[in-house]
Write a protein that holds these residues in place. Structure first.
Motif, PDB file in Angstrom:
ATOM      1  N   SER A 102       7.355   6.041 -17.787  1.00 27.01           N
ATOM      2  CA  SER A 102       7.401   4.677 -18.300  1.00 27.01           C
ATOM      3  C   SER A 102       7.412   3.728 -17.111  1.00 27.01           C
ATOM      4  CB  SER A 102       8.658   4.462 -19.149  1.00 27.01           C
ATOM      5  OG  SER A 102       9.825   4.446 -18.328  1.00 27.01           O
ATOM      6  N   SER A 103       7.156   2.454 -17.376  1.00 25.27           N
ATOM      7  CA  SER A 103       7.164   1.454 -16.309  1.00 25.27           C
ATOM      8  C   SER A 103       8.524   1.393 -15.626  1.00 25.27           C
ATOM      9  CB  SER A 103       6.816   0.074 -16.885  1.00 25.27           C
ATOM     10  OG  SER A 103       5.545   0.084 -17.482  1.00 25.27           O
ATOM     11  N   VAL A 104       9.583   1.447 -16.430  1.00 25.83           N
ATOM     12  CA  VAL A 104      10.929   1.363 -15.874  1.00 25.83           C
ATOM     13  C   VAL A 104      11.242   2.604 -15.050  1.00 25.83           C
ATOM     14  CG1 VAL A 104      13.391   1.320 -16.467  1.00 25.83           C
ATOM     15  CG2 VAL A 104      11.790  -0.199 -17.641  1.00 25.83           C
ATOM     16  N   ARG A 132       0.830  -1.208   0.000  1.00 22.18           N
ATOM     17  CA  ARG A 132       0.000   0.000   0.000  1.00 22.18           C
ATOM     18  C   ARG A 132       0.860   1.252   0.000  1.00 22.18           C
ATOM     19  NH1 ARG A 132      -4.409   0.821  -2.025  1.00 22.18           N
ATOM     20  NH2 ARG A 132      -5.197  -1.086  -1.044  1.00 22.18           N
ATOM     21  N   LYS A 133       1.939   1.231   0.766  1.00 19.41           N
ATOM     22  CA  LYS A 133       2.829   2.388   0.793  1.00 19.41           C
ATOM     23  C   LYS A 133       3.459   2.632  -0.570  1.00 19.41           C
ATOM     24  CE  LYS A 133       4.133   2.239   5.683  1.00 19.41           C
ATOM     25  NZ  LYS A 133       5.237   2.086   6.651  1.00 19.41           N
ATOM     26  N   ALA A 134       3.893   1.549  -1.227  1.00 19.63           N
ATOM     27  CA  ALA A 134       4.517   1.691  -2.548  1.00 19.63           C
ATOM     28  C   ALA A 134       3.499   2.158  -3.576  1.00 19.63           C
ATOM     29  CB  ALA A 134       5.144   0.369  -2.972  1.00 19.63           C
ATOM     30  N   LEU A 135       2.270   1.652  -3.487  1.00 23.96           N
ATOM     31  CA  LEU A 135       1.234   2.061  -4.433  1.00 23.96           C
ATOM     32  C   LEU A 135       0.896   3.533  -4.262  1.00 23.96           C
ATOM     33  CD1 LEU A 135      -0.789   1.339  -6.652  1.00 23.96           C
ATOM     34  CD2 LEU A 135      -2.401   0.661  -4.851  1.00 23.96           C
ATOM     35  N   ASN A 136       0.763   3.973  -3.016  1.00 25.77           N
ATOM     36  CA  ASN A 136       0.493   5.398  -2.774  1.00 25.77           C
ATOM     37  C   ASN A 136       1.612   6.269  -3.331  1.00 25.77           C
ATOM     38  OD1 ASN A 136      -1.863   4.728  -1.469  1.00 25.77           O
ATOM     39  ND2 ASN A 136      -1.021   4.931   0.596  1.00 25.77           N
ATOM     40  N   VAL A 158       3.293  -3.435  -7.771  1.00 27.79           N
ATOM     41  CA  VAL A 158       2.710  -2.106  -7.981  1.00 27.79           C
ATOM     42  C   VAL A 158       2.682  -1.757  -9.463  1.00 27.79           C
ATOM     43  CG1 VAL A 158       3.092   0.366  -7.610  1.00 27.79           C
ATOM     44  CG2 VAL A 158       3.282  -1.234  -5.694  1.00 27.79           C
ATOM     45  N   ILE A 159       3.759  -2.061 -10.179  1.00 29.12           N
ATOM     46  CA  ILE A 159       3.807  -1.772 -11.616  1.00 29.12           C
ATOM     47  C   ILE A 159       2.707  -2.525 -12.340  1.00 29.12           C
ATOM     48  CG2 ILE A 159       5.171  -2.032 -13.720  1.00 29.12           C
ATOM     49  CD1 ILE A 159       6.117   0.234 -11.924  1.00 29.12           C
ATOM     50  N   LEU A 160       2.544  -3.796 -12.017  1.00 27.29           N
ATOM     51  CA  LEU A 160       1.500  -4.600 -12.666  1.00 27.29           C
ATOM     52  C   LEU A 160       0.111  -4.063 -12.358  1.00 27.29           C
ATOM     53  CD1 LEU A 160       2.918  -8.212 -12.156  1.00 27.29           C
ATOM     54  CD2 LEU A 160       2.834  -6.879 -14.266  1.00 27.29           C
ATOM     55  N   GLU A 161      -0.099  -3.606 -11.121  1.00 32.84           N
ATOM     56  CA  GLU A 161      -1.397  -3.041 -10.766  1.00 32.84           C
ATOM     57  C   GLU A 161      -1.646  -1.725 -11.510  1.00 32.84           C
ATOM     58  OE1 GLU A 161      -5.091  -2.638  -8.590  1.00 32.84           O
ATOM     59  OE2 GLU A 161      -3.828  -4.248  -9.399  1.00 32.84           O
ATOM     60  N   CYS A 162      -0.625  -0.891 -11.626  1.00 29.54           N
ATOM     61  CA  CYS A 162      -0.782   0.370 -12.368  1.00 29.54           C
ATOM     62  C   CYS A 162      -1.063   0.112 -13.847  1.00 29.54           C
ATOM     63  CB  CYS A 162       0.471   1.230 -12.200  1.00 29.54           C
ATOM     64  SG  CYS A 162       0.650   1.957 -10.547  1.00 29.54           S
ATOM     65  N   LEU A 163      -0.445  -0.919 -14.400  1.00 33.64           N
ATOM     66  CA  LEU A 163      -0.733  -1.295 -15.783  1.00 33.64           C
ATOM     67  C   LEU A 163      -2.172  -1.776 -15.907  1.00 33.64           C
ATOM     68  CD1 LEU A 163       2.579  -3.177 -16.640  1.00 33.64           C
ATOM     69  CD2 LEU A 163       1.768  -1.111 -17.768  1.00 33.64           C
ATOM     70  N   ARG A 164      -2.599  -2.596 -14.959  1.00 28.12           N
ATOM     71  CA  ARG A 164      -3.961  -3.130 -15.002  1.00 28.12           C
ATOM     72  C   ARG A 164      -4.998  -2.016 -14.933  1.00 28.12           C
ATOM     73  NH1 ARG A 164      -8.187  -4.467 -11.939  1.00 28.12           N
ATOM     74  NH2 ARG A 164      -7.283  -3.566 -10.054  1.00 28.12           N
ATOM     75  N   LEU A 165      -4.715  -0.991 -14.142  1.00 30.34           N
ATOM     76  CA  LEU A 165      -5.647   0.128 -13.962  1.00 30.34           C
ATOM     77  C   LEU A 165      -5.480   1.212 -15.030  1.00 30.34           C
ATOM     78  CD1 LEU A 165      -5.335   0.474 -10.080  1.00 30.34           C
ATOM     79  CD2 LEU A 165      -7.250  -0.508 -11.363  1.00 30.34           C
ATOM     80  N   ASN A 166      -4.575   0.965 -15.978  1.00 34.14           N
ATOM     81  CA  ASN A 166      -4.334   1.929 -17.068  1.00 34.14           C
ATOM     82  C   ASN A 166      -3.662   3.219 -16.593  1.00 34.14           C
ATOM     83  OD1 ASN A 166      -5.636   0.349 -19.180  1.00 34.14           O
ATOM     84  ND2 ASN A 166      -7.549   0.889 -18.163  1.00 34.14           N
TER      85      ASN A 166
END
Length: 199
Positions: A57-59, A41-45, A78-86
């Protein structure tokens, strides 16, 4: 193929989404409480706050998160979740980078370098010259920046040095020798003696 930079790599199978997320929505998500000890959660925020400022970019996003102390495994999630959420779209960022480089008057070689720096290409071969900038666009961009530079070089009294300085300038901008010679042939006509008015 895998886009990679440093210790982080991203598979491009999820990089086709084109949705933009409103900035206000980013900030709303980014305000979620960090009071829990959940590393994800901390990383996602943190990721959402970064993305609220500008496209990454993702990288690029992964590198920033890891520099802030988030574990690589968590960053991957987190990267995969951000990709999933566009929230991330490397194809969109790639197009923005290329368009921006062209507007600033850079050629395909400098564009490839920028893609590498942004983690949008694994190596120089990932983006060929024609893909980064079609030949007609390269000639048009080179002609535009060359004419502007040529006018500023008219104070140089020696024609040979004037030509050499312009060729070096175009090369530093990332244009191919073929395009540079083509542009020079055009400029060394009437423009070399009396550059067209900017009006």
């Amino acid at each position: 193929a895998i886009l990679s930079s440093g210790p982080f790599s991203v598979r491009p199978d999820a990089l086709t989404r084109q949705l933009h997320m409103p900035c206000a929505a980013f900030h709303e998500k980014a305000d979620m409480s960090n009071s829990s000890g959940d590393p994800y959660r901390k990383a996602l925020n943190s990721a959402l706050r970064i993305l609220a400022r500008r496209e990454h970019s993702s990288v690029e996003l992964a590198q920033k998160l890891m520099r802030r102390g988030h574990a690589e495994a968590v960053v991957q999630q987190v990267i995969l979740e951000c990709l999933r959420l566009n929230y991330l779209d490397d194809r969109r960022v790639l197009r923005q980078v290329l368009d921006g480089m062209q507007r600033k008057g850079f050629g395909p070689q400098r564009s490839r370098h920028e893609l590498l720096k942004r983690g949008l290409a694994a190596d120089e071969s990932d983006c060929g010259a024609a893909e980064c900038m079609p030949p007609e666009e390269e000639r048009s961009t080179a002609s535009r920046v060359a004419l502007k530079k040529w006018k500023s070089l008219q104070q140089e009294p020696e024609p040979g040095r004037r030509r050499l300085r312009l060729m070096r300038f175009l090369r530093s901008r990332g244009f191919s020798y073929a395009v540079i010679y083509d542009v020079m042939e055009t400029l060394e006509g009437p423009a070399s003696e009396d550059p067209p008015s900017s009006s």
